[in-house]
Write an enzyme that holds these catalytic residues in place. Structure first.
Site: not given
Length: 542
Positions: A35, A39, A214, A277
Site C-alpha cells: 500500500d 488507505d 481467467d 486458467e
C-alpha cells in the site's frame, strides 16, 4: 536441517526457446502486496516500489491479478471497464510506470483478462438490459422464463444458487456462472469477441508481455440451454453447483476457435505469452484442447495441486502422465498456491516443520516440467492466514461458512517489516488483517537470515534456471520405494534424477553409485541408507 553446500553453474539460455517456456512467474494479488498511499489497500505504485524484491528472486515475469475498473463485488474479477485502472489501484500512468520499471529490471508483466463475464456495472450490460433490440442486446446471455416463471435451465452458479437472475427491465433472465453481479458474456456473438480482442490489444499496445485468461472454459454456453445432468454420487458437495456435470453452461467446443483468435493476436505482437486458467470436472481435456499445436494458447494453468489436501507421489505422477509432451501437445503451467486456494503449506505440512516443508515444496516446484508460478508470500513460507468470520470479505467464504476455508486467508497482506505496524504493508488497518505469524516471517527479518526461506527460494530459482533439463526437458517417473517420489528430467545428453521424501518418516534410500547431489534441501550429507522426511535432492552423473 541445513542444506548441503552446493555450487550452481552460470545460468544457461536457449536462443531457440520462447522466453516463457520453463519460466518462473511470480503472482501478485494487488490488493495485498504493498500500500503506497495509506488507505489499507495495495496498489500499482506499491507494486512498482517493490519490484526490486521480486527481481531479486530471479523470476522471469510477474502476473498481476485484476486491477481494472470494478465495483469489487468479486475483487476485480467483475470488470466494469477493461481499458482503465480502478482508482483504488491508481491510474493508467501508474501502470505505465510499473511496466517501464519492470522491463528495466528484466521482468515481464502478465495481466489477468476476464473474458467470460463482466460486472453488471459495465456500460455494455447497462445498455443490454434496457431492451431486447439495442446495440448490446445480444452481448449477454438472456432467456425467457419457463411457462411457470422458473429459470430457463437447471444451471447453478459457482457461488451458490441458480445461474440465472430475473431482470424486470427486459422481462427475461440473464445468466451468471458466478455472482449475480457478474453477467455472462455471449461469446457466440462475433461482436463480443471483437470487443474483447480490442481490450487485449489496448494492453498489448501499453507493453504488456502476456495474459492469463481467467475461467476461460466458462466463456461459452450451450445456446439450446440444455439442462446439466447430475454427477454420480460421491465427493465433497457444499453447493448445488457441485451436484451437476457442467457440460452445458461451460466447456463448449466454440471456445477453442476463440482462443485461436487470441493466439493470432498475441503472436502478431511477438514474444507474448498466453495461459488459460481451467478448472472443473473436465479440466485436463479442456486444457489440452486450448493449447494444442501452435495455433492456440501457449500454456494452461490447472488446479491439480491447488485443492489437493496432501502431496503424494501419485499426484505428481498424474500431472506428468497427462502432460507428457508428445504429439503436438501444449505446454503446462503449475502452481501450488494462488488467490483462490488455501496456501499449500497449511494443506500439506500436516504437523511437520513448516519451513522445512516449504523448502521441499519449492524445490519440487522448480523441478516440474512446464512453467511454474510462485504466489506472493510463498518465498517466505507463509501459512494460510486466520481470518475471523467478522473480517471475511470473500463472497464464497461467507456463503459457505464454515464448510469451506474460503479465499481470504490466502489473500492477506504481504509482510515486509516485522516490527512495523501492519508488518509494513500499510500505515493503517488493512482491508484484511495481518496474521501475527506472518509478521514474524517478514521480508526484512528473512533478509538478515541466510538460512531463511527467502534465501532458499532465491537459490532454488537460480538452480532451476541453471539446468536446461529442468527448464525445457522431458520428465519421466521412476520407482523409488514406499513414500518416495522420484522422476528424471532429460534434455539432450543431460540427465537429472529428482528424489523427494514426501512422508512423515525416514525412508530407505541410498545415493546410487555414479551419481552426485547437485542440489538438496533438508539434507546434511549424502544419504546412506535412509532419506530423512521432507528431504529433496537432485542428482547428476558423477
Amino acid at each position: 536441517m541445513t542444506a548441503l553446500t552446493l555450487e550452481h553453474p552460470a545460468v544457461q539460455t536457449a536462443a531457440d526457446t520462447e522466453w516463457w517456456r520453463g519460466a518462473v512467474i511470480y503472482q501478485v494479488y494487488p490488493r495485498s502486496f504493498a500500500d503506497s498511499n495509506g488507505d489499507g489497500i495495495g496498489d500499482l505504485n506499491g507494486i512498482t516500489d517493490r519490484l526490486g524484491h521480486i527481481a531479486s528472486l530471479g523470476v522471469d515475469a510477474v502476473w498481476i491479478s485484476p486491477f481494472f475498473t470494478s465495483p469489487m463485488k468479486d475483487f476485480g474479477y467483475d470488470v466494469a471497464d477493461y481499458c482503465d485502472v480502478d482508482p483504488i489501484f491508481g491510474t493508467l500512468a501508474d501502470f505505465d510506470r510499473l511496466i517501464d520499471k519492470a522491463h528495466r529490471l528484466g521482468l515481464r508483466i502478465i495481466t489477468d483478462l476476464v473474458f467470460a463475464h463482466t460486472s453488471d456495472q459495465h456500460a455494455w450490460f447497462d445498455d443490454s438490459r434496457q431492451s431486447r433490440t439495442g446495440p448490446h442486446a445480444d452481448w449477454y446471455v438472456w432467456a425467457d422464463a419457463k411457462p411457470d416463471g422458473s429459470p430457463p435451465s437447471n444451471w447453478q452458479s459457482v457461488f451458490g444458487g441458480p445461474a440465472w437472475t430475473w431482470d424486470a427491465r427486459r422481462g427475461q433472465y440473464y445468466m451468471h456462472n458466478f455472482l449475480p453481479s457478474q453477467p455472462q458474456l455471449n461469446l457466440h456473438n462475433p461482436d463480443v469477441q471483437d470487443a474483447l480482442l480490442d481490450a487485449a490489444r489496448f494492453w498489448l499496445d501499453r507493453g504488456v508481455d502476456g495474459f492469463r485468461f481467467d475461467a476461460i472454459n466458462f466463456a461459452m454456453h450451450d445456446p439450446k440451454l440444455t439442462d446439466n445432468p447430475p454427477l454420480p454420487p460421491g465427493g465433497k458437495r457444499t453447493r448445488p453447483f457441485d451436484f451437476q456435470d457442467k457440460i452445458n453452461n461451460q466447456s463448449q467446443p466454440g471456445i477453442v476457435d476463440f482462443v485461436a483468435r487470441i493466439r493470432a493476436l498475441t503472436d502478431s505482437y511477438g514474444g507474448r505469452f498466453s495461459v488459460a486458467e481451467v478448472g472443473g470436472d473436465h479440466a485436463e481435456r479442456e486444457m489440452q484442447a486450448f493449447t494444442a499445436g501452435d495455433t492456440h494458447l501457449n500454456s494452461a494453468y490447472g488446479f491439480l495441486y491447488l485443492y489437493a489436501p496432501s502431496l503424494a507421489p501419485d499426484l505428481v505422477r498424474e500431472g506428468a502422465e497427462v502432460w507428457h509432451g508428445r504429439g503436438g501437445q501444449g505446454w503446462p503451467s503449475w502452481t501450488f498456491s494462488n488467490h483462490d486456494a488455501p496456501r499449500a503449506i497449511s494443506r500439506w505440512a500436516q504437523g511437520r516443520d513448516p519451513k522445512a516443508y516449504a523448502e521441499m515444496a519449492m524445490l519440487l516446484l522448480m523441478c516440474l516440467r512446464g512453467n511454474v508460478f510462485i504466489y506472493y508470500g510463498e518465498e517466505l513460507g507463509l501459512p494460510q492466514a486466520e481470518v475471523p468470520f467478522e473480517r471475511l470479505t470473500d463472497p464464497e467464504a461467507i456463503t459457505n461458512w464454515p464448510q469451506t476455508l474460503g479465499r481470504d486467508g490466502a489473500r492477506t497482506p504481504m509482510p515486509w517489516q516485522a516490527d512495523r505496524p501492519q508488518a509494513g504493508f500499510s500505515s493503517i488497518e488493512p482491508w484484511l488483517p495481518v496474521d501475527p505469524r506472518h509478521a514474524a516471517l517478514a521480508v526484512d527479518r528473512q533478509e538478515g537470515d541466510p538460512t531463511s526461506m527467502l534465501h532458499s527460494t532465491r537459490r532454488l530459482v537460480a538452480f532451476r534456471k541453471s539446468q536446461p533439463a529442468l527448464m525445457w526437458g522431458d520428465m519421466a517417473m521412476l520407482d523409488a520405494g514406499p513414500g518416495l517420489l522420484s522422476f528424471e528430467r532429460t534434455q539432450g545428453n543431460e540427465r537429472l534424477i529428482c528424489v523427494f521424501n514426501l512422508g512423515h518418516a525416514a525412508a530407505d534410500w541410498t545415493l546410487p553409485d555414479g551419481w552426485r547431489v547437485i542440489e538438496a534441501v533438508n539434507l546434511n550429507a549424502p544419504p546412506e541408507g535412509q532419506l530423512p522426511p521432507m528431504a529433496g535432492l537432485v542428482m547428476a552423473t558423477a
